[in-house]
Design an enzyme around this catalytic site. Structure first.
Site, mmCIF file in Angstrom:
data_model
loop_
_atom_site.group_PDB
_atom_site.id
_atom_site.type_symbol
_atom_site.label_atom_id
_atom_site.label_comp_id
_atom_site.label_asym_id
_atom_site.label_seq_id
_atom_site.Cartn_x
_atom_site.Cartn_y
_atom_site.Cartn_z
ATOM 1 C CG ASP A 244 -15.343 95.114 30.389
ATOM 2 O OD1 ASP A 244 -15.856 94.565 31.204
ATOM 3 O OD2 ASP A 244 -14.721 94.744 29.379
ATOM 4 C CD GLU B 277 -13.511 93.514 34.705
ATOM 5 O OE1 GLU B 277 -13.214 93.942 33.723
ATOM 6 O OE2 GLU B 277 -13.936 92.237 35.062
HETATM 7 C C1 NOJ Z 1 -15.379 92.029 32.230
HETATM 8 C C2 NOJ Z 1 -16.947 91.872 32.148
HETATM 9 O O1 NOJ Z 1 -17.468 91.951 33.666
HETATM 10 C C3 NOJ Z 1 -17.365 90.415 31.645
HETATM 11 O O2 NOJ Z 1 -18.605 90.264 31.658
HETATM 12 C C4 NOJ Z 1 -16.752 90.548 30.107
HETATM 13 O O3 NOJ Z 1 -17.402 89.298 29.696
HETATM 14 C C5 NOJ Z 1 -15.422 90.654 29.922
HETATM 15 N N1 NOJ Z 1 -15.069 91.647 30.706
HETATM 16 C C6 NOJ Z 1 -15.179 91.136 28.375
HETATM 17 O O4 NOJ Z 1 -15.682 92.514 28.169
#
Ligand code: NOJ
Ligand code: MG
Length: 566
Positions: free
Chosen positions: A218, A287
């Site tokens: 993430d 991500e």
């Molecule tokens: C990306 C995640 O997909 C999202 O849902 C989240 O709020 C943020 N990162 C923070 O972790």
């Protein structure tokens, strides 16, 4: 327009032998909203276990679970208070072991979300760091305030949170500010602490030892920040107020050199794990919502001398909406084909839990065309739960909302909230769409579940679900094709209304045609070939197995068809 974007051909010498993940479909489950087995209003691990057969039947190869860890759920679990415990509302570690075992027995891989940038403020590391407990002092980014013009203490620099306002929060106990790039309840970890590195590797090992097949990492671009805490320059974006994240150019809080090194180190770690433990490749997907150059750098260096993620998410089709024309799709496809070094594997997605539902953005009639596109193209496909049935955004009022990026201000709630795409999965037309047995759900079930639900689509031969199932089969057929000489693809129609994408293996062709225009269109195939329909969108008049007469296909707006000359 760049002439390459009108008609693009990529031909490569035939290469075979793909690893399991390179042509897989990853199905993203948002655990809170998938299936509530104990009727407490929240989805859970036993619910996921109940639906594993569904995933197998659908034809995906891996399931990626958004965070399932202990969490106060300020950010739907992206605020972790214990990296090694399961959220009690989701179940227990025993349930998790059962899930992994059962998934593996059915041939499905299990990918966990890994959230290294920040913890919850309820994590014991944070509590200990607040009280300067020995060994934990530097787990987070603590900085003294500056004395402002009026003698008041103010944050050390101008850094902003992605969700507005200063990224710094004052802590009374420690008498210092801490950094949070997301909500103030998600303090950023300090990767200049060796202990944090060790904790994170131990965490990954803990889950790998339990049999997980990899991680989705993430918020990767945000892991490191400038050590000198320099102010960020203004972006000069027009119409953006000073508290908006887009007001600054994030040269000191995103995509720092050390972040790439960390991802490369973690890749070595995970590859060593696979090499030592044996078994199939454990994978790493990052991500990273950032520039294409940086997305690619998260994959690794251009030559592959350092490897990073097996793939870094391609967010370039997340902007697809009703106004999208073939030209918009072509530019993303061609950009990736040109920029991604051929040693790396592309990936395609149109939705996730942070963006409005595909059906709502592109319109229900275009749902199948986009699913066809992201499945027929080379590489990994990622499907957010519900996109296989064309589920639309749910309806959530400001008072019912949970998303921390939107709550607190009802005047902007509708524009900002991510709750609409997080309403429960629509299984059938029974109470609460079959998500549970009637207990009040954490977010309301969409009132469109009578129109759009899985059970209905399973019964109906022409449905988004059946189209999707055929696509999953076709993806594997294409992945197993062998070319003796060359393979490649052609994308065209980019300046018109009918997009076409053709995958070629020597003389064998698979061609997608997709009408994104407002009118009926006729598109022509190569007259020397005889084409058969493999998959067709729900509204089209074509049926699987139908032979195409006169080398032409007639498409109403939104219609899409995949044919082959086999
Ligand atoms: C990306 C995640 O997909 C999202 O849902 C989240 O709020 C943020 N990162 C923070 O972790
Ligand atoms: Mg439950």
């Amino acid at each position: 327009m760049d002439p390459r974007l009108l008609f693009f051909v990529l031909t490569i010498a035939a290469v075979h032998c793909k690893d399991w993940w390179q042509s897989a479909t990853f199905y993203q489950v948002y655990p809170r909203s998938f299936k509530d087995s104990d009727n407490d209003g929240t989805g859970d691990l036993q619910g996921i276990i109940q639906k594993l057969d569904y995933l197998v039947e659908t034809g995906v190869q891996a399931v990626w679970l958004s965070p399932i860890y202990q969490s106060p759920m300020v950010d739907g679990g992206y605020d972790i208070s214990d990296y090694r415990a399961i959220a009690p509302e989701y179940g227990t570690l025993e349930d998790f072991k059962q899930l992994v075992q059962s998934a593996h027995d059915k041939g499905l891989k299990v990918i966990l979300d890994f959230v290294p940038n920040h913890t919850s403020d309820q994590h014991e590391w944070f509590q200990k760091s607040v009280s300067r407990e020995a060994g934990y002092e530097d787990y987070y980014l603590w900085v003294d305030g500056k004395v402002g013009d009026d003698g008041q203490i103010v944050p050390p620099n101008n850094w902003l949170s992605l969700w507005r306002n200063s990224g710094w929060e004052w802590n009374e106990v420690r008498q210092q500010y801490y950094l949070h790039q997301f909500s103030s309840k998600q303090p950023d970890l300090n990767y200049r602490s060796a202990s944090v590195h060790n904790e994170m590797k131990d965490t990954m090992k803990f889950w790998l030892d339990l049999g997980v097949d990899g991680f989705r990492v993430d918020a990767v671009p945000h892991i490191y920040e400038d050590a000198q805490l320099r102010d960020e320059p203004l972006s000069n974006n027009s119409g953006v107020d000073p508290n908006n994240y887009d007001y600054l150019d994030h040269v000191y809080t995103k995509d720092q050199f050390e972040t790439f090194q960390l991802i490369y180190d973690w890749r070595d770690f995970i590859d060593n794990y696979t090499a030592t433990a044996g078994g199939d490749t454990r994978i790493f997907m990052t991500e990273s919502a950032t520039s294409i150059e940086n997305v690619i750098l998260y994959y690794g260096t251009a030559t592959g001398s350092r490897l990073g993620a097996h793939f870094s998410f391609n967010f370039y089709l997340l902007g697809a909406d009703e106004s999208y024309k073939p030209a918009d799709i072509c530019s993303s496809v061609v950009l990736w084909a040109i920029d991604l070094p051929s040693i790396y594997t592309a990936n395609w997605l149109t939705g996730n839990h942070d963006n409005h539902r595909v059906a709502t953005r592109v319109g229900p009639r275009n749902v199948d065309g986009y699913n066809m596109l992201i499945s027929i193209m080379d590489g990994v496909t990622i499907t957010y739960m519900g996109e296989e049935i064309g589920q639309e955004n749910g309806q959530v009022t400001c008072a019912q909302g949970h998303d921390p990026s939107a709550i607190g201000n009802c005047s902007t709630f509708d524009d900002l909230t991510r709750d609409f795409e997080r309403t429960p999965f629509q299984w059938d037309d029974s109470v609460n769409a079959g998500f549970n047995e009637g207990a009040e759900t954490w977010l309301p079930v969409s009132d469109k579940y009578n129109e759009t639900n899985l059970a209905d689509q399973q019964k109906n031969n022409k449905s988004h679900y059946h189209t999707y199932q055929k696509l999953m089969k076709l993806k594997q057929t294409i992945a197993n094709q062998v070319a003796n000489e060359t393979t490649g693809f052609t994308i065209g129609g980019c300046d018109a209304n009918v997009l076409f994408y053709e995958k070629q293996f020597d003389d064998l062709k698979y061609r997608l045609v997709f009408n994104l225009g407002p009118q009926q269109e006729t598109t022509y195939l190569d007259a020397k070939d005889r084409y058969t329909v493999l998959v067709s969108s729900v509204n089209s008049t074509y049926e699987t197995g139908q032979i195409i007469e006169d080398s032409q296909i007639v498409l109403a707006p939104g219609d899409s068809v995949i044919v082959t000359n086999q």
